[in-house]
Design a protein around this motif. Structure first.
Motif, PDB file in Angstrom:
ATOM      1  N   ALA A  36     -12.306  -1.272   2.123  1.00 23.29           N
ATOM      2  CA  ALA A  36     -12.804  -2.646   2.217  1.00 23.29           C
ATOM      3  C   ALA A  36     -12.198  -3.375   3.416  1.00 23.29           C
ATOM      4  CB  ALA A  36     -12.495  -3.403   0.925  1.00 23.29           C
ATOM      5  N   MET A  37     -10.909  -3.149   3.665  1.00 24.62           N
ATOM      6  CA  MET A  37     -10.249  -3.803   4.789  1.00 24.62           C
ATOM      7  C   MET A  37     -10.802  -3.303   6.112  1.00 24.62           C
ATOM      8  SD  MET A  37      -6.319  -3.825   3.396  1.00 24.62           S
ATOM      9  CE  MET A  37      -5.672  -4.562   4.881  1.00 24.62           C
ATOM     10  N   ASN A  38     -11.092  -2.002   6.198  1.00 25.12           N
ATOM     11  CA  ASN A  38     -11.667  -1.464   7.429  1.00 25.12           C
ATOM     12  C   ASN A  38     -13.072  -2.011   7.657  1.00 25.12           C
ATOM     13  OD1 ASN A  38      -9.422   0.042   8.098  1.00 25.12           O
ATOM     14  ND2 ASN A  38     -10.168   1.919   7.149  1.00 25.12           N
ATOM     15  N   LEU A  39     -13.811  -2.219   6.575  1.00 25.30           N
ATOM     16  CA  LEU A  39     -15.146  -2.802   6.699  1.00 25.30           C
ATOM     17  C   LEU A  39     -15.054  -4.220   7.240  1.00 25.30           C
ATOM     18  CD1 LEU A  39     -18.155  -2.315   6.200  1.00 25.30           C
ATOM     19  CD2 LEU A  39     -17.856  -3.285   3.902  1.00 25.30           C
ATOM     20  N   TYR A  40     -14.052  -4.979   6.730  1.00 25.55           N
ATOM     21  CA  TYR A  40     -13.854  -6.328   7.246  1.00 25.55           C
ATOM     22  C   TYR A  40     -13.451  -6.294   8.719  1.00 25.55           C
ATOM     23  CZ  TYR A  40     -11.430 -10.614   8.433  1.00 25.55           C
ATOM     24  OH  TYR A  40     -11.007 -11.741   9.084  1.00 25.55           O
ATOM     25  N   ALA A  41     -12.554  -5.362   9.059  1.00 26.54           N
ATOM     26  CA  ALA A  41     -12.122  -5.251  10.455  1.00 26.54           C
ATOM     27  C   ALA A  41     -13.309  -4.933  11.354  1.00 26.54           C
ATOM     28  CB  ALA A  41     -11.045  -4.175  10.592  1.00 26.54           C
ATOM     29  N   THR A  51      -5.219  -4.302  10.770  1.00 29.38           N
ATOM     30  CA  THR A  51      -5.584  -4.604   9.392  1.00 29.38           C
ATOM     31  C   THR A  51      -4.869  -3.676   8.422  1.00 29.38           C
ATOM     32  OG1 THR A  51      -7.754  -5.378  10.113  1.00 29.38           O
ATOM     33  CG2 THR A  51      -7.518  -4.829   7.794  1.00 29.38           C
ATOM     34  N   LEU A  52      -4.848  -2.379   8.737  1.00 32.15           N
ATOM     35  CA  LEU A  52      -4.169  -1.422   7.863  1.00 32.15           C
ATOM     36  C   LEU A  52      -2.666  -1.676   7.816  1.00 32.15           C
ATOM     37  CD1 LEU A  52      -5.990   1.928   8.707  1.00 32.15           C
ATOM     38  CD2 LEU A  52      -5.983   0.752   6.516  1.00 32.15           C
ATOM     39  N   ALA A  53      -2.058  -1.931   8.981  1.00 32.53           N
ATOM     40  CA  ALA A  53      -0.616  -2.181   9.013  1.00 32.53           C
ATOM     41  C   ALA A  53      -0.264  -3.438   8.215  1.00 32.53           C
ATOM     42  CB  ALA A  53      -0.137  -2.313  10.454  1.00 32.53           C
ATOM     43  N   GLY A  54      -1.054  -4.491   8.380  1.00 32.32           N
ATOM     44  CA  GLY A  54      -0.810  -5.705   7.622  1.00 32.32           C
ATOM     45  C   GLY A  54      -1.005  -5.491   6.134  1.00 32.32           C
ATOM     46  N   GLY A  55      -2.028  -4.701   5.779  1.00 29.73           N
ATOM     47  CA  GLY A  55      -2.266  -4.422   4.358  1.00 29.73           C
ATOM     48  C   GLY A  55      -1.147  -3.619   3.734  1.00 29.73           C
ATOM     49  N   ILE A  56      -0.584  -2.673   4.479  1.00 28.86           N
ATOM     50  CA  ILE A  56       0.542  -1.889   3.959  1.00 28.86           C
ATOM     51  C   ILE A  56       1.729  -2.798   3.683  1.00 28.86           C
ATOM     52  CG2 ILE A  56       2.259  -0.141   4.596  1.00 28.86           C
ATOM     53  CD1 ILE A  56      -0.025   1.300   6.101  1.00 28.86           C
ATOM     54  N   GLY A  57       1.977  -3.731   4.597  1.00 31.68           N
ATOM     55  CA  GLY A  57       3.082  -4.668   4.384  1.00 31.68           C
ATOM     56  C   GLY A  57       2.882  -5.524   3.154  1.00 31.68           C
ATOM     57  N   LEU A  58       1.669  -6.038   2.964  1.00 34.93           N
ATOM     58  CA  LEU A  58       1.388  -6.866   1.783  1.00 34.93           C
ATOM     59  C   LEU A  58       1.486  -6.050   0.505  1.00 34.93           C
ATOM     60  CD1 LEU A  58      -1.627  -8.998   3.079  1.00 34.93           C
ATOM     61  CD2 LEU A  58       0.712  -9.773   2.652  1.00 34.93           C
ATOM     62  N   LEU A  59       0.956  -4.831   0.540  1.00 37.96           N
ATOM     63  CA  LEU A  59       1.011  -3.969  -0.633  1.00 37.96           C
ATOM     64  C   LEU A  59       2.447  -3.637  -1.006  1.00 37.96           C
ATOM     65  CD1 LEU A  59      -0.819  -2.445  -2.637  1.00 37.96           C
ATOM     66  CD2 LEU A  59      -0.742  -0.495  -1.075  1.00 37.96           C
ATOM     67  N   ALA A  60       3.263  -3.351   0.017  1.00 42.69           N
ATOM     68  CA  ALA A  60       4.672  -3.042  -0.243  1.00 42.69           C
ATOM     69  C   ALA A  60       5.416  -4.252  -0.791  1.00 42.69           C
ATOM     70  CB  ALA A  60       5.334  -2.551   1.049  1.00 42.69           C
ATOM     71  N   GLN A  61       5.121  -5.436  -0.266  1.00 43.35           N
ATOM     72  CA  GLN A  61       5.741  -6.648  -0.795  1.00 43.35           C
ATOM     73  C   GLN A  61       5.353  -6.876  -2.248  1.00 43.35           C
ATOM     74  OE1 GLN A  61       4.929  -9.999   1.728  1.00 43.35           O
ATOM     75  NE2 GLN A  61       5.689  -8.979   3.564  1.00 43.35           N
ATOM     76  N   PHE A  62       4.097  -6.629  -2.564  1.00 43.31           N
ATOM     77  CA  PHE A  62       3.630  -6.759  -3.940  1.00 43.31           C
ATOM     78  C   PHE A  62       4.403  -5.819  -4.859  1.00 43.31           C
ATOM     79  CE2 PHE A  62       0.874  -5.324  -7.401  1.00 43.31           C
ATOM     80  CZ  PHE A  62       0.487  -6.529  -7.975  1.00 43.31           C
ATOM     81  N   GLY A  63       4.576  -4.566  -4.408  1.00 41.05           N
ATOM     82  CA  GLY A  63       5.335  -3.611  -5.208  1.00 41.05           C
ATOM     83  C   GLY A  63       6.774  -4.028  -5.389  1.00 41.05           C
ATOM     84  N   GLY A  64       7.402  -4.584  -4.324  1.00 44.34           N
ATOM     85  CA  GLY A  64       8.777  -5.032  -4.433  1.00 44.34           C
ATOM     86  C   GLY A  64       8.951  -6.188  -5.397  1.00 44.34           C
ATOM     87  N   LEU A  65       7.979  -7.101  -5.419  1.00 47.54           N
ATOM     88  CA  LEU A  65       8.073  -8.253  -6.316  1.00 47.54           C
ATOM     89  C   LEU A  65       8.064  -7.839  -7.774  1.00 47.54           C
ATOM     90  CD1 LEU A  65       5.707 -10.820  -4.544  1.00 47.54           C
ATOM     91  CD2 LEU A  65       8.185 -10.976  -4.769  1.00 47.54           C
ATOM     92  N   PHE A  66       7.319  -6.769  -8.074  1.00 43.94           N
ATOM     93  CA  PHE A  66       7.175  -6.354  -9.462  1.00 43.94           C
ATOM     94  C   PHE A  66       7.984  -5.112  -9.792  1.00 43.94           C
ATOM     95  CE2 PHE A  66       3.495  -8.963  -8.647  1.00 43.94           C
ATOM     96  CZ  PHE A  66       3.393  -9.723  -9.810  1.00 43.94           C
ATOM     97  N   ALA A  67       8.927  -4.780  -8.907  1.00 43.56           N
ATOM     98  CA  ALA A  67       9.708  -3.559  -9.098  1.00 43.56           C
ATOM     99  C   ALA A  67      10.491  -3.565 -10.400  1.00 43.56           C
ATOM    100  CB  ALA A  67      10.673  -3.370  -7.928  1.00 43.56           C
ATOM    101  N   TYR A  68      10.946  -4.718 -10.820  1.00 45.86           N
ATOM    102  CA  TYR A  68      11.799  -4.787 -12.005  1.00 45.86           C
ATOM    103  C   TYR A  68      11.033  -5.211 -13.251  1.00 45.86           C
ATOM    104  CZ  TYR A  68      15.438  -4.605  -8.501  1.00 45.86           C
ATOM    105  OH  TYR A  68      16.229  -4.220  -7.450  1.00 45.86           O
ATOM    106  N   ASN A  69       9.720  -5.325 -13.137  1.00 46.67           N
ATOM    107  CA  ASN A  69       8.948  -5.836 -14.257  1.00 46.67           C
ATOM    108  C   ASN A  69       7.797  -4.923 -14.659  1.00 46.67           C
ATOM    109  OD1 ASN A  69      10.379  -8.353 -14.370  1.00 46.67           O
ATOM    110  ND2 ASN A  69       9.278  -8.953 -12.519  1.00 46.67           N
TER     111      ASN A  69
END
Length: 305
Positions: A40-45, A149-167
């Motif tokens: 989806a991100m590549n389609l937007y790009a 787009t892919l690099a930015g998405g990886i960063g957001l995805l990783a941040q999302f995972g870090g936020l919920f790492a303990y939950n």
């Protein structure tokens, strides 16, 4: 051909990394979701990144009436490169710089700053425009949009995972908590390195082809030297997400080498000098704030653009 293969492999690596991060965070289901999100991100790009970038830079469209000399020069170079005439945009920034965007040659745009038109002689402006046309010819504008787009998405995805790492329950994650932490810390760094590698590999090729289009390697070399000097002037519209699109990095200083968005200006100039068989003697720049060879001095952008 080697550069094309290298770029394709780097983009495949970014896509694979995106899927791996999804798997580290959410197991097999997370990998599948990440693959769908990447598509989806590549389609937007593909469809929307060009207009988004132009809006971010407050770029204004200009035609033959507003910029006759620039329009005539670009039309002449585009014809020489075998390309359709791209849309031209003007960015009201004192820093001399330029970039190209668009998903293909039929939907391409070249944007230049008023600082570039006010300070560089015609020979060097031609080199800059030819460089951007080379990016369009090689479809680098699409490649770089997808990479960003892919690099930015990886960063957001990783941040999302870090936020919920303990939950979260880590049963679906083959590496458990370690996998989530690896995704949050290592993946964005690797994505940035790959994105920068894509950018740097395309700049050398655009320099070479741009020099051929303009028929003047030393004109482009002189422009690069002047643009390097001009980086001391702030570029108020540039961001870290768009820095790799410009012909030179709009930010002075910063991390060099592995984390640089562009090859060093010295190495690019040396390659162009080798192509020409002689050293460049750059023409003097027009005094800042005074009318240049392409029109009046840049106006300052107000709070509303």
């Amino acid at each position: 051909m080697g550069g094309v293969i290298k770029t394709g492999l780097l983009l495949a690596l970014l896509t694979g990394l995106f899927v791996v991060v999804g798997g580290l965070i959410g197991g097999r289901g997370g990998a599948v979701i990440a693959l769908c999100v990447a598509a989806a991100m590549n389609l937007y790009a593909w469809w929307g990144s060009d207009q988004a970038v132009l809006r971010m830079q407050h770029a204004e469209p200009v035609g033959p009436a507003e910029a006759p000399a620039l329009h005539a020069l670009t039309a002449r170079l585009a014809a020489r490169a075998g390309l359709p005439m791209p849309a031209l945009y003007l960015i009201h920034e004192d820093q001399p710089n330029a970039f190209a965007t668009g998903r293909d040659p039929e939907h391409a745009a070249v944007a230049v700053t008023t600082g570039l038109l006010a300070s560089l002689p015609e020979r060097e402006v031609a080199g800059v425009v030819a460089h951007e046309l080379a990016h369009i010819r090689h479809r680098d504008t699409l490649i770089m949009s997808v990479a960003a787009t892919l690099a930015g998405g990886i960063g957001l995805l990783a941040q999302f995972g870090g936020l919920f790492a303990y939950n979260r329950d880590s049963r679906n994650n083959p590496l458990g908590m370690v996998g989530v932490l690896l995704a949050a810390i290592v993946a964005p760094l690797v994505a940035m390195i790959v994105q920068m590698a894509v950018s740097r590999s395309r700049e050398y090729e655009a320099d070479r082809r741009g020099a051929e289009i303009a028929g003047d390697p030393l004109g482009l070399a002189g422009a690069l030297l002047h643009l390097e000097q001009g980086r001391e002037v702030p570029n108020h519209g540039a961001t870290s997400a768009t820095a790799h699109l410009f012909i030179v990095n709009p930010f002075a200083g910063g991390l060099a080498g592995l984390f640089a968005t562009h090859p060093s200006t010295a190495s690019r100039v040396a390659a162009l000098e080798a192509m020409a068989g002689q050293s460049v003697i750059a023409a003097p720049m027009a005094p800042r704030g005074k009318p240049g060879p392409w029109g009046s001095a840049p106006r300052r952008r107000g709070p509303w653009g």
